[in-house]
Write an enzyme that holds these catalytic residues in place. Sequence first.
Site, short mmCIF file in Angstrom:
data_model
loop_
_atom_site.label_atom_id
_atom_site.label_comp_id
_atom_site.label_asym_id
_atom_site.label_seq_id
_atom_site.Cartn_x
_atom_site.Cartn_y
_atom_site.Cartn_z
N LYS A 29 12.21 -37.33 -9.80
CA LYS A 29 11.91 -36.56 -11.15
C LYS A 29 11.15 -37.58 -12.13
O LYS A 29 11.60 -38.69 -12.53
CB LYS A 29 13.02 -36.31 -11.78
CG LYS A 29 12.92 -35.27 -12.85
CD LYS A 29 14.37 -34.61 -13.22
CE LYS A 29 14.17 -33.57 -14.57
NZ LYS A 29 13.28 -34.00 -15.73
N PHE A 118 2.59 -31.22 -8.51
CA PHE A 118 3.30 -31.12 -7.37
C PHE A 118 3.53 -29.67 -6.86
O PHE A 118 4.29 -29.61 -6.02
CB PHE A 118 4.84 -31.65 -7.75
CG PHE A 118 5.29 -30.96 -9.25
CD1 PHE A 118 5.80 -29.59 -9.21
CD2 PHE A 118 5.53 -31.83 -10.12
CE1 PHE A 118 5.90 -29.09 -10.69
CE2 PHE A 118 5.90 -31.41 -11.31
CZ PHE A 118 6.26 -29.98 -11.62
N LYS A 195 17.60 -30.05 -10.14
CA LYS A 195 17.45 -31.52 -10.37
C LYS A 195 18.68 -31.96 -10.43
O LYS A 195 19.80 -31.59 -10.80
CB LYS A 195 16.57 -31.58 -12.09
CG LYS A 195 17.68 -30.62 -12.88
CD LYS A 195 16.97 -30.68 -14.42
CE LYS A 195 17.48 -29.60 -15.20
NZ LYS A 195 16.48 -29.74 -16.57
#
Length: 325
Positions: A29, A118, A195
């Site tokens: 991340k 991404f 996440k």
Amino acid sequence: MKINENISPMLLEEIDKPFNSKDYYFEVKLDGARTIAHLSKNGVYLQNKRFVDITATYPELKDINKQVNKECILDGELVILDRDGRPLFSGLQKRAHLKDAKKIKRLASELPAKFVAFDILYINGKDITNLPLTERENLLRQTVTPNSFIELSQGILEKGKELFEIVKANNMEGIVAKRLDSKYLIGKRTHNWLKIKNWKDEDFVIVGFTIESNKPKDLLLAQYKGKNLVLRSSIYFGFSKFDIDTILNFALDNLLHSPPYQITLLKEIKYDVIWIKPKLVCTVEYMLLTDNLGMRQPIFKGIRTDKAPTSCTLPKEFYAKLKSS
């Protein structure tokens, strides 16, 4: 969907612990600014999550359209890297607020940004968001040729726990887990994209600051519950000169005579307060929430220009505390 049309990016749900799964693709991340890049023969258009055109703020990215072999729309993260190759959020913060062309040009050289892609949502007039992630990933790598200003996100299959340990060892923000068969759902928050953070962070609206001996002492931070603004926390005003100047300059033209919040979780405020209009958004990073829902080791991370104040919402675990306060 069409080129240069504003697009709300797909969002991520947050979970507490990393995991391993053959059904997921895991990425680092990045600590940057989520950005949608529209790339065509006619040029580059960069938009943030608030649909603000940020293209002129990053002139060093003006030619990244030359690195794609088809007209496309990419989802990714705008980052500035430190000497060790890790994302430097404070550098991005300095860039994001600039309006003066000379300063923009100077910092584009001193603190150059890069776009890390991404996902790919559109190719040559065709919306491909309904394709599974694995197919979109292949198309992304067939379309983009990386250089120093545009890169492709790197990840691994299955081994989320191992990647998270690497992230922790390097004091990075966390990891992202994406189901291999997931479609791209514009503007949606879904369990297909997850996440897992090494450090926690939250966004707050700055509603004021306290004064001690004629100097700023603590920032007062709030979040929304529905239409009500809830005063939740204070954090020591020990920030960089850039942060302090930004907040104080904003306060000069945005003073209020009374508090802007409707509900408070703070029992008392010991010092005199300067109240300001609830327009500035900041991010606070912390290790974890304490038993009484305070932030342990809070760190002021910076002011954000890519988020609306109303997007700073009070976590549901505080609702019971509101009823008892």
